[in-house]
Design a protein around this motif. Structure first.
Motif, short mmCIF file in Angstrom:
data_model
loop_
_atom_site.label_atom_id
_atom_site.label_comp_id
_atom_site.label_asym_id
_atom_site.label_seq_id
_atom_site.Cartn_x
_atom_site.Cartn_y
_atom_site.Cartn_z
N LEU A 106 1.09 -1.34 0.06
CA LEU A 106 0.14 0.00 -0.01
C LEU A 106 0.74 1.30 0.14
N LEU A 107 0.42 2.16 -0.83
CA LEU A 107 1.08 3.51 -1.06
C LEU A 107 -0.10 4.36 -0.56
N GLU A 108 0.11 5.49 0.28
CA GLU A 108 -0.94 6.29 0.59
C GLU A 108 -0.29 7.77 0.85
N VAL A 109 -0.96 8.54 0.00
CA VAL A 109 -0.50 9.99 0.01
C VAL A 109 -1.66 10.86 0.28
N SER A 110 -1.70 11.43 1.51
CA SER A 110 -2.80 12.20 2.15
C SER A 110 -2.46 13.60 2.25
N ASP A 111 -3.21 14.67 2.18
CA ASP A 111 -2.73 15.89 2.25
C ASP A 111 -4.08 16.73 3.06
N SER A 112 -3.60 17.86 3.48
CA SER A 112 -4.52 18.86 4.39
C SER A 112 -5.00 20.09 3.12
N GLY A 113 -4.86 19.69 2.03
CA GLY A 113 -5.01 20.54 1.10
C GLY A 113 -6.69 20.98 0.68
N ILE A 114 -6.86 21.46 -0.46
CA ILE A 114 -8.16 22.12 -0.72
C ILE A 114 -9.20 20.79 -1.09
N SER A 115 -9.02 19.92 -1.21
CA SER A 115 -9.98 18.59 -1.13
C SER A 115 -10.28 18.75 -2.68
N ILE A 116 -11.25 17.47 -2.72
CA ILE A 116 -11.84 17.45 -4.17
C ILE A 116 -13.27 17.38 -3.95
N PRO A 117 -13.98 18.01 -4.67
CA PRO A 117 -15.65 18.07 -4.46
C PRO A 117 -16.01 16.63 -4.84
N SER A 118 -17.28 16.26 -4.16
CA SER A 118 -17.65 14.85 -4.24
C SER A 118 -18.10 14.43 -5.81
N GLU A 119 -18.33 15.64 -6.40
CA GLU A 119 -19.01 15.09 -7.78
C GLU A 119 -17.86 15.08 -8.55
N ALA A 120 -16.66 15.51 -8.33
CA ALA A 120 -15.57 15.22 -9.19
C ALA A 120 -14.75 13.89 -8.92
N LEU A 121 -14.97 13.44 -7.77
CA LEU A 121 -14.23 12.07 -7.50
C LEU A 121 -14.47 11.12 -8.61
N PRO A 122 -15.48 10.63 -9.19
CA PRO A 122 -15.41 9.88 -10.07
C PRO A 122 -14.81 10.03 -11.43
N HIS A 123 -14.40 11.28 -11.68
CA HIS A 123 -13.60 11.61 -12.91
C HIS A 123 -12.23 11.98 -12.93
N VAL A 124 -11.62 12.22 -11.51
CA VAL A 124 -10.15 12.21 -11.27
C VAL A 124 -9.14 11.63 -12.20
N PHE A 125 -9.37 10.34 -12.52
CA PHE A 125 -8.65 9.38 -13.19
C PHE A 125 -8.95 9.60 -14.92
N GLU A 126 -9.97 10.29 -15.21
CA GLU A 126 -10.06 10.40 -16.73
C GLU A 126 -9.20 11.22 -17.26
N ARG A 127 -8.67 11.04 -18.59
CA ARG A 127 -7.96 11.93 -19.45
C ARG A 127 -8.62 13.19 -19.59
N PHE A 128 -7.54 14.27 -19.45
CA PHE A 128 -7.91 15.65 -19.53
C PHE A 128 -8.89 16.36 -18.45
#
Length: 181
Positions: A106-128
């Motif tokens: 397992l490799l986990e990368v976590s941050d205290s950053g700006i986060s990703i909106p829930s509606e965007a989560l299913p798409h973050v691995f899509e090209r472009f």
């Protein structure tokens, strides 16, 4: 010249994704310690975090033996760590952890950053795909990095997932098969 270089990088990234997805990418296969690779890579990226006064921690106490292409998997670590640093506000933190658990590396990368909106989560691995089109372009993103990460993980018999709590944190988890040698 800058625009030509940017377009050239996009084309190179698209070719890499296509080759990985088609199983045609040149990849070495060797047994190595993922924890050592991650530790070394994080140290190389420490200056980026220091520039933003971000606390960068790496927990990789025990050896985690896997078989794969160290160069390609380093690209995974660099991309995930770079994104975490890029999208974490000054004074925040990025935590990277490597462990063996339940027969997987397992490799986990976590941050205290700006986060990703829930509606965007299913798409973050899509090209472009870029969550914030305007800001991503300013930060140099073309929306291909996470797609490449996913393709590399898949080529190694693994997978990547993401969780994000709006306004608090994001965590990317890579699972790869352990090499029991």
């Amino acid at each position: 010249l800058e625009e030509s270089e940017r377009l050239s990088k996009i084309v190179e990234s698209l070719l890499a994704i296509s080759r990985l997805d088609a199983g045609e990418a040149l990849m070495t296969r060797e047994r190595f310690d993922l924890a050592a690779l991650v530790t070394d890579t994080v140290e190389q990226m420490r200056l980026l975090a220091d520039d933003k006064r971000i606390t960068l921690s790496c927990s990789a106490k025990d050896a985690v033996q896997i078989e794969g292409d160290p160069g390609r998997l380093k690209q995974v670590v660099v991309n995930l760590a770079d994104n975490a640093i890029k999208y974490t506000n000054e004074g925040g933190r990025v935590d990277i952890r490597v462990a063996a658990f339940d027969g997987k590396a397992l490799l986990e990368v976590s941050d205290s950053g700006i986060s990703i909106p829930s509606e965007a989560l299913p798409h973050v691995f899509e090209r472009f795909y870029r969550v914030d089109k305007a800001r991503s372009r300013q930060m140099g993103g073309a929306g291909l990095g996470l797609s490449i990460v996913k393709s590399i993980c898949k080529a190694h018999g693994g997978r990547i997932t993401v969780e994000s709590t709006e306004g608090k944190r994001s965590r990317f988890t890579v699972e790869l098969p352990l090499d029991h040698g």
